[in-house]
Write a protein that holds these residues in place. Structure first.
Motif, PDB file in Angstrom:
ATOM      1  N   SER A 250     -28.656  99.665  13.487  1.00  0.00           N
ATOM      2  CA  SER A 250     -29.909 100.286  13.891  1.00  0.00           C
ATOM      3  C   SER A 250     -30.029 100.173  15.412  1.00  0.00           C
ATOM      4  O   SER A 250     -29.359  99.355  16.042  1.00  0.00           O
ATOM      5  CB  SER A 250     -31.086  99.583  13.224  1.00  0.00           C
ATOM      6  N   GLU A 251     -30.910 100.989  15.993  1.00  0.00           N
ATOM      7  CA  GLU A 251     -31.087 100.950  17.442  1.00  0.00           C
ATOM      8  C   GLU A 251     -31.575  99.574  17.885  1.00  0.00           C
ATOM      9  O   GLU A 251     -31.146  99.057  18.921  1.00  0.00           O
ATOM     10  CB  GLU A 251     -32.081 102.028  17.865  1.00  0.00           C
ATOM     11  N   ARG A 252     -32.462  98.975  17.094  1.00  0.00           N
ATOM     12  CA  ARG A 252     -32.979  97.655  17.439  1.00  0.00           C
ATOM     13  C   ARG A 252     -31.881  96.599  17.439  1.00  0.00           C
ATOM     14  O   ARG A 252     -31.814  95.753  18.329  1.00  0.00           O
ATOM     15  CB  ARG A 252     -34.075  97.276  16.447  1.00  0.00           C
ATOM     16  N   LEU A 253     -31.002  96.663  16.426  1.00  0.00           N
ATOM     17  CA  LEU A 253     -29.906  95.691  16.358  1.00  0.00           C
ATOM     18  C   LEU A 253     -28.904  95.918  17.480  1.00  0.00           C
ATOM     19  O   LEU A 253     -28.412  94.961  18.089  1.00  0.00           O
ATOM     20  CB  LEU A 253     -29.211  95.772  14.992  1.00  0.00           C
ATOM     21  N   ARG A 254     -28.604  97.181  17.775  1.00  0.00           N
ATOM     22  CA  ARG A 254     -27.659  97.484  18.850  1.00  0.00           C
ATOM     23  C   ARG A 254     -28.091  96.833  20.162  1.00  0.00           C
ATOM     24  O   ARG A 254     -27.281  96.283  20.898  1.00  0.00           O
ATOM     25  CB  ARG A 254     -27.544  99.003  19.052  1.00  0.00           C
ATOM     26  N   ARG A 255     -29.376  96.887  20.433  1.00  0.00           N
ATOM     27  CA  ARG A 255     -29.882  96.369  21.694  1.00  0.00           C
ATOM     28  C   ARG A 255     -29.938  94.844  21.704  1.00  0.00           C
ATOM     29  O   ARG A 255     -30.070  94.239  22.773  1.00  0.00           O
ATOM     30  CB  ARG A 255     -31.267  96.948  21.985  1.00  0.00           C
ATOM     31  N   ALA A 256     -29.826  94.227  20.536  1.00  0.00           N
ATOM     32  CA  ALA A 256     -29.869  92.762  20.461  1.00  0.00           C
ATOM     33  C   ALA A 256     -28.486  92.127  20.544  1.00  0.00           C
ATOM     34  O   ALA A 256     -28.373  90.910  20.718  1.00  0.00           O
ATOM     35  CB  ALA A 256     -30.557  92.325  19.165  1.00  0.00           C
ATOM     36  N   LEU A 257     -27.426  92.916  20.428  1.00  0.00           N
ATOM     37  CA  LEU A 257     -26.070  92.367  20.333  1.00  0.00           C
ATOM     38  C   LEU A 257     -25.451  92.149  21.706  1.00  0.00           C
ATOM     39  O   LEU A 257     -25.344  93.076  22.508  1.00  0.00           O
ATOM     40  CB  LEU A 257     -25.188  93.303  19.507  1.00  0.00           C
ATOM     41  N   TYR A 258     -25.020  90.927  21.950  1.00  0.00           N
ATOM     42  CA  TYR A 258     -24.348  90.549  23.190  1.00  0.00           C
ATOM     43  C   TYR A 258     -23.122  89.708  22.843  1.00  0.00           C
ATOM     44  O   TYR A 258     -23.030  89.126  21.753  1.00  0.00           O
ATOM     45  CB  TYR A 258     -25.275  89.721  24.096  1.00  0.00           C
ATOM     46  N   TYR A 259     -22.183  89.659  23.779  1.00  0.00           N
ATOM     47  CA  TYR A 259     -21.026  88.779  23.581  1.00  0.00           C
ATOM     48  C   TYR A 259     -20.786  87.944  24.824  1.00  0.00           C
ATOM     49  O   TYR A 259     -21.238  88.279  25.925  1.00  0.00           O
ATOM     50  CB  TYR A 259     -19.778  89.573  23.197  1.00  0.00           C
ATOM     51  N   GLN A 260     -20.075  86.852  24.626  1.00  0.00           N
ATOM     52  CA  GLN A 260     -19.820  85.891  25.688  1.00  0.00           C
ATOM     53  C   GLN A 260     -18.365  85.987  26.150  1.00  0.00           C
ATOM     54  O   GLN A 260     -17.472  85.469  25.499  1.00  0.00           O
ATOM     55  CB  GLN A 260     -20.103  84.465  25.193  1.00  0.00           C
ATOM     56  N   PRO A 261     -18.096  86.672  27.272  1.00  0.00           N
ATOM     57  CA  PRO A 261     -16.729  86.648  27.812  1.00  0.00           C
ATOM     58  C   PRO A 261     -16.418  85.250  28.355  1.00  0.00           C
ATOM     59  O   PRO A 261     -17.313  84.542  28.826  1.00  0.00           O
ATOM     60  CB  PRO A 261     -16.768  87.684  28.941  1.00  0.00           C
ATOM     61  N   VAL A 262     -15.183  84.886  28.282  1.00  0.00           N
ATOM     62  CA  VAL A 262     -14.769  83.590  28.825  1.00  0.00           C
ATOM     63  C   VAL A 262     -13.448  83.759  29.559  1.00  0.00           C
ATOM     64  O   VAL A 262     -12.718  84.728  29.349  1.00  0.00           O
ATOM     65  CB  VAL A 262     -14.596  82.520  27.717  1.00  0.00           C
ATOM     66  N   GLU A 263     -13.140  82.820  30.416  1.00  0.00           N
ATOM     67  CA  GLU A 263     -11.816  82.744  31.010  1.00  0.00           C
ATOM     68  C   GLU A 263     -11.337  81.307  30.937  1.00  0.00           C
ATOM     69  O   GLU A 263     -12.142  80.369  30.947  1.00  0.00           O
ATOM     70  CB  GLU A 263     -11.816  83.251  32.451  1.00  0.00           C
ATOM     71  N   MET A 264     -10.047  81.154  30.814  1.00  0.00           N
ATOM     72  CA  MET A 264      -9.489  79.814  30.686  1.00  0.00           C
ATOM     73  C   MET A 264      -9.239  79.209  32.055  1.00  0.00           C
ATOM     74  O   MET A 264      -8.793  79.900  32.971  1.00  0.00           O
ATOM     75  CB  MET A 264      -8.162  79.865  29.910  1.00  0.00           C
ATOM     76  N   GLU A 265      -9.521  77.918  32.191  1.00  0.00           N
ATOM     77  CA  GLU A 265      -9.205  77.215  33.421  1.00  0.00           C
ATOM     78  C   GLU A 265      -8.429  75.936  33.094  1.00  0.00           C
ATOM     79  O   GLU A 265      -8.729  75.249  32.118  1.00  0.00           O
ATOM     80  CB  GLU A 265     -10.470  76.874  34.212  1.00  0.00           C
ATOM     81  N   ILE A 266      -7.398  75.683  33.880  1.00  0.00           N
ATOM     82  CA  ILE A 266      -6.623  74.450  33.751  1.00  0.00           C
ATOM     83  C   ILE A 266      -7.385  73.355  34.497  1.00  0.00           C
ATOM     84  O   ILE A 266      -7.763  73.533  35.663  1.00  0.00           O
ATOM     85  CB  ILE A 266      -5.213  74.617  34.340  1.00  0.00           C
ATOM     86  N   ILE A 267      -7.619  72.236  33.843  1.00  0.00           N
ATOM     87  CA  ILE A 267      -8.477  71.213  34.432  1.00  0.00           C
ATOM     88  C   ILE A 267      -7.656  70.127  35.122  1.00  0.00           C
ATOM     89  O   ILE A 267      -6.430  70.021  34.951  1.00  0.00           O
ATOM     90  CB  ILE A 267      -9.405  70.589  33.377  1.00  0.00           C
ATOM     91  N   GLU A 268      -8.346  69.319  35.892  1.00  0.00           N
ATOM     92  CA  GLU A 268      -7.720  68.234  36.635  1.00  0.00           C
ATOM     93  C   GLU A 268      -7.033  67.255  35.681  1.00  0.00           C
ATOM     94  O   GLU A 268      -7.530  66.967  34.604  1.00  0.00           O
ATOM     95  CB  GLU A 268      -8.778  67.492  37.457  1.00  0.00           C
ATOM     96  N   GLY A 269      -5.884  66.750  36.111  1.00  0.00           N
ATOM     97  CA  GLY A 269      -5.108  65.847  35.278  1.00  0.00           C
ATOM     98  C   GLY A 269      -3.925  66.519  34.612  1.00  0.00           C
ATOM     99  O   GLY A 269      -3.068  65.848  34.018  1.00  0.00           O
ATOM    100  N   SER A 270      -3.864  67.860  34.700  1.00  0.00           N
ATOM    101  CA  SER A 270      -2.741  68.604  34.134  1.00  0.00           C
ATOM    102  C   SER A 270      -1.536  68.500  35.058  1.00  0.00           C
ATOM    103  O   SER A 270      -1.654  68.128  36.231  1.00  0.00           O
ATOM    104  CB  SER A 270      -3.109  70.078  33.952  1.00  0.00           C
TER     105      SER A 270
END
Length: 288
Positions: A250-270
């Motif tokens: 529905s139009e209401r649901l379409r406007r409520a949908l979001y996603y979370q992009p992410v990127e990977m990072e190598i952390i200290e100690g690697s």
């Protein structure tokens, strides 16, 4: 084939799946090869995506039909004895130590632990923010069996959330806003932990890994929008790729949908310079 594991000879749904951890049913889509290769092609439209039952034959066809390709990346190729990979990169979930895991279908391991000797690089994913040098030493002791092997620790860094459907006049979603979390991934605890830091999580809708979304699921989302009219429905990028194909919102649901992009990072100690080290290994293997 997940179709065989989903349905009986009489086309009735099975109650379990012998090839998923814990025997859980519904964790893979019907025709999974078609689904997953299609997702890869959406993400990387200019890169050849090849599907072949026999890996060695698939590689030979790539060399014949795509002579421009000089690097082949196999998904889940480590356990295929018919192909001697020049560089093996093993991904390990920090929340599922190898020492306490089991082989499929009882656990998530796809090969015996002694085969870790054949790896060149280990990437430990989903590392917590409070991971200590002692934690990293324990991981190295568990994984590293030969001197040349390198171990990298990583976590995902969230980027600004994006609407599932790009439309004009979308409201800005500020930190602290109400959110319903939805995901069909193997370990939603990490997703929930990370999102709870940024948003007011008022509800969740979690499915098994590789979940295939149905009209019943869309109906469940509609109910959540009715129950939490001020909340967005926030999903992972993996789920966004699958849900973007659905047309019955529905139009209401379409406007409520979001996603979370992410990127990977190598952390200290690697170990130092993951990209440079991996590139050097690939170039060295080519000379050999």
């Amino acid at each position: 084939d997940s179709m065989v594991n989903h349905y009986t000879a009489n086309r009735r749904l099975r109650h379990d799946d012998a090839y998923t951890p814990g025997g859980k049913h519904g964790m893979r889509p019907d025709y999974p090869t078609t689904v997953y290769s299609g997702i890869l092609k959406e993400l990387f439209p200019d890169v050849p995506v090849i599907v072949c039952e026999k890996r060695a034959e698939g590689i030979r066809r790539i060399r014949r039909e795509h002579p421009e390709v000089d690097l082949i990346v196999m998904d889940d190729g480590f356990q295929h004895r018919s192909v001697a990979a020049k560089v093996n990169v093993i991904i390990v979930d920090a929340t599922r130590p190898v020492s306490s895991d089991k082989m499929l279908p009882a656990g998530s391991l796809r090969d015996i632990p002694s085969r870790l000797r054949a790896a060149h690089h280990f990437i430990v994913t989903k590392c917590p923010d409070d991971m200590t040098p002692l934690d990293q030493r324990i991981w190295r002791k568990q994984l590293k069996q030969i001197a040349f092997q390198k171990v990298y620790f990583s976590r995902t860094r969230p980027l600004p959330i994006r609407p599932l459907f790009e439309e004009p006049d979308r409201e800005q979603v500020d930190p602290g806003s109400q959110a319903v979390l939805m995901a069909g991934i193997g370990n939603p605890r990490v997703f929930k932990r990370d999102m709870a830091v940024r948003y007011n999580v008022v509800d969740t809708l979690f499915f098994g890994d590789h979940h295939r979304y149905t009209t019943d699921d869309i109906t469940a989302m509609e109910r959540l929008v009715d129950r939490h009219p001020r909340a967005i429905i926030l999903m992972t990028e993996k789920d966004a790729v699958k849900l973007r194909r659905c047309k019955r919102f529905s139009e209401r649901l379409r406007r409520a949908l979001y996603y979370q992009p992410v990127e990977m990072e190598i952390i200290e100690g690697s170990d130092a310079d993951f990209t440079g080290s991996l590139t050097a290994d690939i170039e060295y293997s080519d000379r050999g």
